[in-house]
Scaffold this active site. Structure first.
Site, PDB file in Angstrom:
ATOM      1  N   TYR A  21     -57.522 -21.458  41.306  1.00 31.83           N
ATOM      2  CA  TYR A  21     -58.039 -22.425  40.333  1.00 31.83           C
ATOM      3  C   TYR A  21     -58.439 -23.731  41.009  1.00 31.83           C
ATOM      4  CZ  TYR A  21     -56.714 -19.278  36.597  1.00 31.83           C
ATOM      5  OH  TYR A  21     -56.629 -18.198  35.757  1.00 31.83           O
ATOM      6  N   TYR A 149     -49.912 -16.241  28.917  1.00 29.60           N
ATOM      7  CA  TYR A 149     -50.610 -15.995  30.185  1.00 29.60           C
ATOM      8  C   TYR A 149     -50.211 -14.613  30.686  1.00 29.60           C
ATOM      9  CZ  TYR A 149     -52.297 -16.110  34.910  1.00 29.60           C
ATOM     10  OH  TYR A 149     -52.956 -15.781  36.060  1.00 29.60           O
ATOM     11  N   ASP A 250     -44.132  -8.823  28.564  1.00 23.28           N
ATOM     12  CA  ASP A 250     -44.505  -9.261  29.906  1.00 23.28           C
ATOM     13  C   ASP A 250     -43.396 -10.168  30.433  1.00 23.28           C
ATOM     14  OD1 ASP A 250     -45.507 -10.454  32.153  1.00 23.28           O
ATOM     15  OD2 ASP A 250     -47.476 -10.936  31.299  1.00 23.28           O
ATOM     16  N   LYS A 279     -43.564 -10.849  40.125  1.00 20.06           N
ATOM     17  CA  LYS A 279     -43.142 -12.139  40.687  1.00 20.06           C
ATOM     18  C   LYS A 279     -41.848 -12.089  41.513  1.00 20.06           C
ATOM     19  CE  LYS A 279     -46.011 -15.500  38.579  1.00 20.06           C
ATOM     20  NZ  LYS A 279     -46.793 -15.320  37.358  1.00 20.06           N
TER      21      LYS A 279
HETATM   22  C1  LIG Z   1     -47.993 -14.598  37.030  1.00 24.24           C
HETATM   23  C2  LIG Z   1     -48.024 -13.821  35.790  1.00 24.24           C
HETATM   24  C3  LIG Z   1     -48.884 -12.718  35.645  1.00 24.24           C
HETATM   25  C4  LIG Z   1     -49.887 -12.302  36.707  1.00 24.24           C
HETATM   26  O1  LIG Z   1     -49.253 -11.942  37.897  1.00 24.24           O
HETATM   27  P1  LIG Z   1     -50.113 -11.933  39.276  1.00 24.24           P
HETATM   28  O2  LIG Z   1     -49.151 -11.385  40.268  1.00 24.24           O
HETATM   29  O3  LIG Z   1     -50.490 -13.365  39.524  1.00 24.24           O
HETATM   30  O4  LIG Z   1     -51.292 -11.072  39.064  1.00 24.24           O
HETATM   31  C5  LIG Z   1     -48.836 -12.013  34.463  1.00 24.24           C
HETATM   32  N1  LIG Z   1     -47.985 -12.364  33.475  1.00 24.24           N
HETATM   33  C6  LIG Z   1     -47.141 -13.409  33.579  1.00 24.24           C
HETATM   34  C7  LIG Z   1     -46.227 -13.733  32.460  1.00 24.24           C
HETATM   35  C8  LIG Z   1     -47.145 -14.181  34.733  1.00 24.24           C
HETATM   36  O5  LIG Z   1     -46.332 -15.234  34.835  1.00 24.24           O
END
Ligand SMILES: *Cc1c(COP(=O)(O)O)cnc(C)c1O
Length: 427
Positions: A21, A149, A250, A279
């Site tokens: 970004y 997100y 997620d 992550k």
């Molecule tokens: C960071 C994140 C993603 C995307 O993960 P990347 O490894 O950056 O592709 C998806 N969902 C959530 C909740 C995130 O924090």
């Protein structure tokens, strides 16, 4: 690798390298890291910074951890990668088994992905194909909540907050999905059914074409750093069942202890049909993510038109990443991580709450090892970022948010350095 002088390194970086970004050429401040150790980042220019970001939620046990390094070295001595089509190996199988053990019981099958965004793509494709397998091919849309997100690839982007995610730029390439209002009731607030009314209305009207609801349970990360009532998650689960829609949670940001529970869905006592993790999975060592499903979902694939799930990344189940992730989970089990998170939460509450009295500050929220100071106006990164570096801490504010999610191993004195820098700079 020969080392470049710092000024040449920075000039080449500005000229040739995209950052997340960021504009090109990059006009924002960028700092070159020479090495990292424990909770510290060491810059090429000699400063040593206390890391308040865990490199975007990942590095939960600190940098250069000897146990993770050893796991990687041992695995490298055997093989760093083999294809996963028709082959399998110890690291992937053992990691899958461990993930099944530590996540809610009905989740039994693991699909390994290269990154969080891909884990979300896989979750969405699984949901669509599940309904296809069951003779409901019209269920191809998704319901999500504002301020979420889920990643930067196309399907993931289509369920990110439409304003933050600047959907209009990609209008003709993005599938339009359904957005419920963001939850308003805070973590410990008194529940009110009105909070989930728009979620319910969308299900009422459109459940026939919705494959799944997808959202981040209890904590919304990069879409706004918001913390909301677990009751919302509980009610969403009930409504999904009532209307015949799958639930994808997620937990890419919230997973592996960050919120004070191993997974944030435990606050709501809810099991998703599909779970995304990423992550912190490898402790920040390298990229790896996974999508977990229930047997109820996976068993439909044999009868489906394709007969198989239509996805398979080249680097799927990378042995090096799986071996490191397994050791990271061993590490997490080897100490009382919940007590560490509790101590960090208590200290963040004590030391960030006084920020409430600053005129620039709109709100302060803390859950687990996540501390957020929301401002009335967006921060000027070009000004604020170097100020944090001068105070010896690494933070990366965005928009109106200054926030920290430090490594779990951070010492009270180091955490105080972060909270003091936040208070001083916002003053
Ligand atoms: C960071 C994140 C993603 C995307 O993960 P990347 O490894 O950056 O592709 C998806 N969902 C959530 C909740 C995130 O924090």
């Amino acid at each position: 690798m020969d080392r470049l002088p710092t000024d040449q390194l920075m000039a080449l970086d500005r000229r040739h390298v995209w950052h997340p970004y960021a504009p090109m050429p990059n006009t924002g401040p960028v700092f070159a890291v020479r090495s990292a150790q424990g909770v510290h980042l060491e810059l090429e220019t000699g400063e040593r910074l206390v890391d308040g970001m865990s490199s975007w939620w990942t590095c939960i046990h600190g940098y250069n951890h000897p146990r993770l390094n050893r796991a990687a070295q041992e695995q490298m001595g055997r093989m760093s990668h083999v294809m996963f089509g028709g082959l399998t190996h110890q690291p992937a199988v053992q990691l899958a088994h461990r993930l099944v053990q530590i996540t809610p019981e009905p989740l039994q099958q693991v699909f390994f992905c290269d990154s969080g965004s891909v884990a979300v793509e896989v979750a969405m494709k699984l949901a669509i194909q599940y309904w296809h397998n069951r003779g409901e091919p019209q269920k191809q849309h998704f319901l999500t909540i504002r301020n979420g997100y889920h990643g930067d690839t196309f399907a993931a982007m289509a369920v990110c907050d439409p304003v933050n995610g600047m959907h209009h730029l990609f209008r003709n390439s993005l599938v339009e999905q359904y957005f419920a209002d963001a939850p308003q009731i805070p973590f410990e607030g008194v529940w009110d059914e009105k909070d989930i009314a728009s979620f319910e209305t969308i299900l009422q009207c459109h459940h026939r074409e919705i494959a799944a609801a997808i959202f981040e349970p209890v904590v919304q990360g990069a879409g706004g750093m918001r913390v909301y009532s677990p009751q919302y998650v509980r009610r969403a689960r009930e409504l999904c069942d009532q209307y015949g829609v799958l639930l994808i949670l997620d937990e890419i940001a919230t997973g592996f202890g960050r919120t004070g529970k191993l997974f944030a869905c435990e606050y709501a006592d809810v099991t998703p049909d599909i779970l995304c993790v990423g992550k912190a999975l490898t402790g920040g060592f390298m990229s790896l993510a996974a999508t977990l499903t229930t047997e109820h979902i996976s068993e439909t694939f044999a009868q489906g038109e394709a007969g198989v799930f239509m996805h398979g990344p080249t680097f799927m189940g990378n042995p090096l990443a799986c071996a490191v992730a397994l050791e990271n989970l061993n590490l997490l089990e080897s100490y009382d991580w919940a007590a560490r998170i509790q101590a960090i939460e208590t200290q963040l509450k004590q030391e960030l709450t006084p920020c409430r009295d600053l005129p620039a500050v709109k709100d302060v929220r803390v859950l687990g090892a996540i501390g957020v100071v929301e401002l009335h106006e967006p921060v000027d990164m070009a000004v604020v970022q170097p100020q944090f570096v001068q105070h010896g801490v690494w933070l990366r504010p965005f928009g109106r948010l200054v926030y920290t999610m430090p490594p779990y191993i951070i010492e009270p004195g180091q955490l105080r350095q972060i909270t003091q820098a936040i208070h001083t700079i916002l003053s």
